[in-house]
Each structure stands twice: as C-alpha cells, then as structure tokens.
Design an enzyme around this catalytic site. Sequence first.
Site, short mmCIF file in Angstrom:
data_model
loop_
_atom_site.label_atom_id
_atom_site.label_comp_id
_atom_site.label_asym_id
_atom_site.label_seq_id
_atom_site.Cartn_x
_atom_site.Cartn_y
_atom_site.Cartn_z
N HIS A 119 -10.19 2.57 -1.25
CA HIS A 119 -10.40 2.11 0.13
C HIS A 119 -11.26 0.85 0.07
O HIS A 119 -12.39 0.83 0.53
CB HIS A 119 -11.07 3.22 0.96
CG HIS A 119 -10.47 3.35 2.32
ND1 HIS A 119 -11.19 3.66 3.44
CD2 HIS A 119 -9.19 3.20 2.74
CE1 HIS A 119 -10.38 3.71 4.48
NE2 HIS A 119 -9.17 3.44 4.09
N HIS A 121 0.82 -1.20 0.00
CA HIS A 121 0.00 0.00 0.00
C HIS A 121 0.87 1.26 0.00
O HIS A 121 0.54 2.26 -0.61
CB HIS A 121 -0.91 -0.02 1.23
CG HIS A 121 -1.94 1.04 1.23
ND1 HIS A 121 -3.22 0.83 0.76
CD2 HIS A 121 -1.91 2.34 1.60
CE1 HIS A 121 -3.91 1.94 0.85
NE2 HIS A 121 -3.14 2.87 1.36
#
Lengths: 960, 259
Positions: free
Chosen positions: A295, A228
């Site tokens: 997300h 990430h």
Amino acid sequence: MNQWRFEVFSREGFADVHGSGVYEEIKELGISTVEAVQSARVFLIESDFDESFAKRVAGELLTDPVCEQYYIGRSKAPAGLAKATLIEVHLKSGVTDPVAQSVVAGITDMGAKVEHVRTARKYIILGTITQSQTDLIAKRILANDCIEDVIVGDESEPPSPHLEPYELQIANWPIRDLSDDDLVALSKDKDLFLNLIEMQTIQKYFQELGREPTDIELETLAQTWSEHCVHKTLKSSIDLTVNGEEKHFDNLLKETVFGVTKELNKDWCISVFDDNAGVVEFDDDTAICFKVETHNHPSALDPYGGAATGIGGVIRDPMGTGMGAKPVANTDIFCFGEPDKNLDEIPKGVLHPRRIMKGVVSGVRDYGNRMGIPTVNGAIYFDDRYMANPLVFCGNIGIMDRGKCFKHQQSGDLVIVVGGRTGRDGIHGATFSSGQMTHEHETIFSHAVQIGNAITEKKMLDVILQARDAGLYESITDCGAGGLSSAVGEMGEKLGAVVDLEKIPLKYAGLNYTETWISEAQERMVISVKEEKLEAIMKIFDSENVEATVIGKFTDDKKLKLRYNGQQVAELDMEFLHDGVPKYSRKAVWNDLNLNEPNLKEKDNYNDELLAIMSSFNVASKEWVIRQYDHEVQGGSVVKPLTGINNDGPSDAAVVQPKLGSDKGVAISCGMNPLYGDIDPYWMAMAGIDEAIRNLICVGGRFDRIALLDNFCWGDCTRPETLGPLVRAAQACYDAAIVFETPFISGKDSLNNEFVCEDGTTISIPSTLLISAMSLVDDVNKCVTMDAKKAGNFLFVVGETKNELGGSHYYKVKGELGANVPKVNLELSAKTAKRISEAIIDGLITSCHDCSEGGLAVGLAEMGFAGGLGIEADLRGLVKNDCPRVDGQLFSESNSRYIVEVQPENYDAFAKKMLNLPFGQIGKVTEETKLVITSEKGDAVIDIDLDLVKQAWQKPFDWQ
Amino acid sequence: MGQVKAIVLRAAGINCDAETAYALELAGADAERVHINKMIENKSLLDDYQILVVPGGFSYGDDVAAGKILGNQILHHLFGPMQKFIEDGKLILGICNGFQVLVKAGLLPGNGGGNAEQGVTITYNDSGKFEDRWVYLSPQTERCVFIEKGQQIYLPIAHGEGKIVTKDDDTLKTLESDGHIAFKYVDKDGRQGDFPVNPNGSTNSIAALTDKTGRVLGLMPHPERFVRKVQHPRWTRGETDANGMTIFNNAVKYVQENL
C-alpha cells in the site's frame, strides 16, 4: 434542532498526553518559542435534546469524570490570548468519522435521538509563533490535508456536512471517433491510466457494439485493466537481453514464479495464485493461507491512513479466500528514507521520512491491534531512494477448514455487499497506485486515500465466520482495489451479473452512480447467497448490527449489467472485461555492472566497525516499533518477535499456534536485501529466498513444507533497463524454488514506484523484492530461539564463509557498495537447511541464529547480548572459501550460514548430523558479557563489552 | 454444584473472547461467548451462569475513551442484571479492555454504577502509546477470590490506556486501606519500580482492582495469554512462572465450592 458544541480538556493535575506529544514534535521541528500545547476533543452534535440532557451527555459520556473537564460551547480562551494560537482540525466532509458513529450509539443508549455528530481536535498553542510557523505546525504535525481541514482562530465553523442527494444524469464519454492523441488525452484527463493501445482496444470494442461508452463503462475497464489488478507487465511477453544474450518469455510470471509451483506440483498446495491468498495444508482438517500486499502510494500521501487501510485490506484477502479464512497473524515490512534527514533535504510534496515512519507504524498498530490479530513478523529497511516512495508491505495469514477452500457461486445467487458503507474515499485507488507520483499528487489524488475503521471490519469478520460455519453463502470476496467493480466483476466472471447501483448503501448523499461503483471505501465484502438462505443470513448480520444489502444477482448471460433506478448505465461482456486487456510485449535489458571491490586497509581491531553496523538503521533494534504491535492476542504466540533473557533480542522468525489446543504451529519469516540489487538483482532475489528460508529453519520450521510469497516493487518498467532487473529477479525465484522445492503460493507486484520532483528529476526506488515465507512446526515444544542459553555451550558455524562483502552493511557504513555480492550454492544450501531443521527437531540445538546482515560478528553479538552472556570465538574454526581477510571473515554476508549453540552432551550427535557439510566449531558461550573474536593469527580482532554493543544497537530507535 | 458455566461477553471490537473462553475451559468451566445484543434482548440470560468475563479488545474502537461506549451501554441496559449477578454471589472478571469497561460502567472499584461514584479511571499510558510487554504482578489483598494468596504471577500487558488514576489522594488512600487493590506491578524480585516495571505509570503501581466483595476483579494484564508453557517469553530458556491459569482455576474452584 440544536447544534451543540462540546469541548473536552484534561483536568488540571492530569497529563494531557496528546498535547504534550504535539509540543515535543513542535520542538523537533525547530520551533523554540512555543511554551506549551493544550489539546481538546471537540464534538459537534445536532440533536433536539435540551441543556440539562446536554450536560448529561457531556458529563456521562464524552468526559472522563476523573481526569477531564468539559465546556458546552466554546471554551474560554486562555489568559494571555495574544500569545496563544487556536487551531482546530476537522475531518473533510465525507471522511469516515468512527468516533462520531460511536457517540451516536452512546447517546442512543442514553435514550436520546441524534441527528448528526462530527468530531474535531482543538489545539491551543501557547507562545508567540508566526503565521508561517502556524502553517508549518498545522501541516507537519496536526493535520493531513488529504483528509482534514485546518481552521485557525476561533471564529469560523467548518462547512456543513450535509450534501444534496444525487439525481441521475448518465454521462457518455464518446470515443469511437477520437484520434489517437485524443484517446490519450481522454485517458489522462479522466485519470484512467490506460495507455494508447488499451484505449484503442476499447475504442474498437465500442465501434463494434455500435455505441459510445458511458463513463462507468470506461471507469470499470480502467479499474479492471489497471496494473494493480491484472499485473499486465509481469504477464507480458518479454524479450530479455542479458549481457548481449537474448532470451524470450511468452509470459514472464507463468514461466517463473507460477511455473515453478506448477512444476513442483506439491500435494500440500491446495490453491495457489488463484484466489485472494495462497492456500496450503496445515493439518488433516485445516488449511492455512497467506497473502502479502503493498500500500505504497496511499502511505506516501497519508502514512497513517494509508498503512491502516493497507493492513485492513490485506486482512480481507484471507477473509475472502475460499469460503473465508479466520485471520491469525499479520506481518509488516516497510522501506523508508533514513529518519535523520534535515527538512531541506526532502523534495517538495514529500513528507519527512520520520513522519512517514511514525504514521505508518501508528496506522498498522491501530488497525491490526483493533482487529485482534497479532503482528508477529516484520522488518524495516532504510534507503534514501524510498524517501518519496515509501514501501508498505502488509501480510496476513488465515486458517480455515479443508472443506472450505473453494467458492461455488452460481447463476441466480444474490449479490450481497456486507460491512461498511460506500463513500467517496479511495476513488481511483487502483489506477492511482499503478502510476507514477509527482509533487502535485498530494492535492490531485487526495481522494484516492481510503479511510479505515477497524471496528467495522472486526464486526463484519465476526458475523461472516458465523455465516460461513452455518453454510449460508456460496462465495465470498473482498472489495479491494477497484471496489465493487472488481469484486462483482471477478465473482461473476464466468456467470454474468446485474447490479442495481442505487441499492448500495452510502455513507452520505451525493455520490453519482460511477463513484458508487468504483469507490474503494474500506471494510466491505461481497458474498453470493441463495435466495432461500437470505433470511437466515440477514438474521445473523442483524444480530450484531452489521449492514448487509442485496444489490443484484448473478446471471448466466456472461455480461456485466449495471442499472440505476432501473435505467441501464452499463453493459459489458465479462469476457472483454477480463480477457480483453491487450497483451504486451516488452523489452528488458540487463548488463552486468562494472563494479569494483573497494580498497580498504586491514585493521588490527574491528570494534568500531561492529558498533557502526549495530547502530546503522537497518540493523538497529526495532523494539520501538515491535512493542506497539500486539503480538500475543489470540493466545498463539510461541516464538515472539523479541526474545532472550530481557525479552529484547531479535528473533529470526515468529512461530504461532493458530489452533488453541493443538501443538502444531506455523513459522513465519521474510527475507529482503535491496542493497544486493544494486549489484545484481538475480543474487538479491536468491539471497532473499535463502534468508527467508534460513529464518524459518532457525526457529524449528520444517524444511519440506516451506511456502513462499513474492512482492516485487519496482520503478517504471516500461523502461527496458528497469524491467531487466525485475526479470533477473524473477528468474532467480524460479531457479531457487525448484531446488529448494519451495513453491510460491501467492504474489503481487507494485510497479511505477517513482516520484517526479518539481524540477523534473525522477527518484526511483531501488529494485525491491520481498520474499515472505511460512512453514509448519509439528510440535511447537521443540522450537528454539536465537539467544545464547548457557555458558560452556559450544558454538558452531554451519555453512561456508566467502569473500562476499558486496552490498554488505560493512561496506555500507564505509560508504562503499563493492562488487562481490553474496551468491547461493543451492544444493548445499538446501542440504544444510534440511540438516539443521532435523537437528532442531531432534533436540540437538539449543539456539540457532541466521547469519545475515552484518555477518558473523553481528550474529554472534546478537546471540550474546540477547542471552545476557558472552562469546569467545576463534576464526580458525570458521569454514572459509577464498576469504583470507579478517574483515571478510567477520562481516561477509555469505548466504546459507547458521550460528548454532550446542550443549556439550550433544556434541557428538550434532557433529554426526552435520557430517559432510561445511561446519566448524567457532567458540563457546561465556559468563562474562564480552564478545572476543580472535583471528587465525591469534589476535583479538574484536574485543568488546556486549552491553556497549547492545546500547549501540538500541540507541537509533530509542524514541519516545 | 454441577458444571460451572461461564459467559464471555462479545461486542463490537472485543477480540480476546476466544482465548479467554479457552482458558476457562482449561480450568474446567463450560464457556460460552455471547454477544451483548443477546444479553440485552434477554436480561435473564445471565441467570444461567456463575462467571461473567468481559474480555480484552477495543470495544467500539475505544472511541471517546477506552471502554467508555461499552461501559455506557452496560450502564443503561444491563446494570440491574449485573448488580444482581454480584449480589447472587457470582463472579465477574474484566481483562484489559474489560477492566476499563467495568470501571467506566461503575462496577469497579465500587458497584454503584455510572459517573457519580467514579473516583477512579484508567487513562493513557505515560508513554503515550500502546505497548505489549510482560510484567510481574504481586497480590495485594486476600479478599479477592481470583487470587492465589501471596503468589506472584507473570503476564503480558498490551494496552495504550492502562494507567490507573484517582480523582484525589483520599480516594487513593481508601483504595489502599479498603483492600481494593488486587495486584501491583513489581519486578522479578517483588519490588515496585518505574518504567518498565510499572509499564504505564499507574498510580502506586496499581495493575488490578477488586470490589468490596472480592468477587469482581479487573486487571490490565492478560491472564488468558499465559496458560501454556510455550507462551512464556523465555520458555526456550527453561524459565517458568506462575501463570494466568491460577486466576481461572480459582474462579472455577470458588464457584464449585460456594455456589
């Protein structure tokens, strides 16, 4: 100390909107024995005020005197209790409760002191239901067990929220002597998501240091090295085999999306791929920045909270870009499973797509609207492969002065954390989002879900912009994935930093030093401040009740040192932290698929196909979603997401004026079509770019100032056959951008979007590339919209129609995929876009619509009904390239095409402008609200009432 | 009268303050955005201004109920100065959340303050959700100084709690008979109707209320969002309508002529 309980119900005769909503959802679940649902708000308040004051609190603060009534203590159970079930939903301890904070403020304003406030919701379900139905209702409708506890009946109170303070116990996680198997086991055991090579690299580092790491050191490395945060896959060296031919990349990103931007070297790009958002020039004084984030995993577990913190998080990216930008617009693109699934089609551990969609939309709505940022552009795609792994892309655009585009933190500056307090929420978010999900994720990773409070962020934004304008800080960044660990680590990368962890303000006691450091609690920013400006900046924060705390200092030893009450708990070299992550080499494979075109019989009439496409989930009107977003706050809206005579037609892109009083605007759009990726991800990416650009051009955006953003969402890219399509898509990004001269300014990837079912099967999302785009509009008064304007005006199609039905919506409604994926003739596409853009600026075009999903027939229908008019079209006027069949002409999704409405008096000037481009007059706008399309033979192959088409288009999401 | 000065209230969650100040400046006022903490600190601050606007947003997140926490704060800290502001003949405008705040502080439809007199409230839309859409508004009273007599205007709403309800029929009758209703939702041709003409199910299609002086106005739609041609949802079709500037212009003009 008294513990007061207040229950607030709707007064008789006034609607219980929340209760009725729950009742409707219970019916949707298929439970028919429930007769009604009453809802109440519950407040548990610890204070030493007396009963008469408690009555004032209830009557004056908690209850609306007109439409509500209150009980102090427990309300009397309703008559016929035997047939009623009481369910209370409480937040788990530690979960942020913004309403409670506001109640504290309200009671304080009334002149009393409050010790503690908790809020809950109570439901009285009237009617006979079984235990398992009660559980189902609680789980599916009332509560999210990631963040909430359910109490059935009226006996037990929720557990006390008071927690013991933390006492320092430093934990060492020895690794120097571990075997490879034990290294892997440690990574798994502690949810580090580090692989063997990374664990070995860390082992070697500590062997050289001659000591064991502490827990916080390993956690910090795991956060910083997570997929990430560092995008190790996209930066790795890759050996690609395409249909047997080999190609090598030393660094995929540098050679594709970064590379093209570097080669184009546009002087209007101010800061690209460098900061939290990409920054380009807006006008002589102002810059504009754009960032899009995903997300996904959090939204799968808690759709409302996950999406809310998705938008909340991406808003902090422009806020943390340069010296801080002011957010002016949001974008939202979602991918879900189809919302009409039966419950038994949903894998275990997965929420129903309709619930995910409703939750995600509400989350974005509540956070974005509360921030006062208009949500102006978006799209929603449906495919069952997104069922267990929904994609939630949130974007934000901000503006700032040209002189504020860069940071300059220095050694000696203080490290200050501003905004929300730190809690246990969101621990391991960055690492969690970098891994696969399983049916057990719901329980294991509940702590990874962050909980948002938009008002905390809005307050923080208000004071940060004041402090920025007063020049009181040197640098700013957001606390996103990895929390303070990433924020301080990044800001101090070239300097070094020391942080005293006990100074970090906490939401509640009991967090250990590591939790404090890696928590992804929301609404926090980190700034660096010169000691001599501390007093002035604190004064600004205090003046609007925003918490800011000095937690450390930037140093010059290039080390990250963490202390707790003076005792050192970590010491890592910045260089190892940021550059120590091992470089990978990966293999990627792509072989063209052996696909065929279906053998569909030609028909005399395609009315039914048009209706089926119009009411397919991807094409259908998203008005239900769009209206829930405030798309006009800040007063800058010029082209709204819904347009036309009834304000309900589908705009191609949005235009906003970010500076009040200036006629300059920014156009915002997106492009994405995962269906094409099932045939060839190269052409999928290219089509996404072409579509995003077309959308900007359609509203009047400049062709020479288009900036692109990429968001790759893929499955597990350690598999060469999954990485192959990604590399193909990245190559297309390069190939398209170099010809269009549209630099990429920012990007993000989210890999491992896979779900392992209980039976071990894996569901991977389709390869998904979102292209977001923005461009400038020099004079917003020249913008156009897609709705047909006036009967008698001419319609043209600019661009070639080819036999490219592969991955089309026409094939989709026929249950086919096909093989002929739409391709892009880049030179021709660029020339077309440029000319259309110029023709709009010259005022030659009255309306302009992108011809994309569903092809020409859908585009014409949309223009017609959006304008409340009709259209007569003749396929003889269509410029075709090897596209003999009528269904191809009607529904092919060939790229680079525009449907354009031109007034008769502009005919000559327009035709002259289009000289040497493939374009043809296809028909005209008519008064009668009908769409009639005649084939080359002169037959009416579509002849349909547009009101009917519009109804079909609006019906799928005609939701309450 | 010298320069007209307007104060635009800021507080946690207020988010339409910038465009509201811009609209006031277009109308010729000097507009300043001031945080409520400053006003509480310095209670004579309001003396310098002739127009107070409580703009839209989500003050304190609309926690407990829309406008409740800020209304409560005003009631307990600023009620005196605001009452004096009204007594001095000055103007107060509440837009969307600002309207909710004025009602919940007890400054509309009466100016008595607090719950005791609150016979009117603003609650959840019938649809149960936030909606952004455009509405036509028909003026209902000649008393309100912000309103151009007889002029229908077109504005966007953007709210989840905009339904006006009264505690009983008598209260509603009094609102109607005493000229407290400033605007009603109507269609393009001026007729009342069901959703979406009346976007939130408001009783008797009430969109805005004024007090007995006509110098306090609260309205759910956003006049500051339609002050330029290109904000009209159908400006590309050449459509125009009377816009939100009339409200700001009338306010400034009133101050210039009367204060």
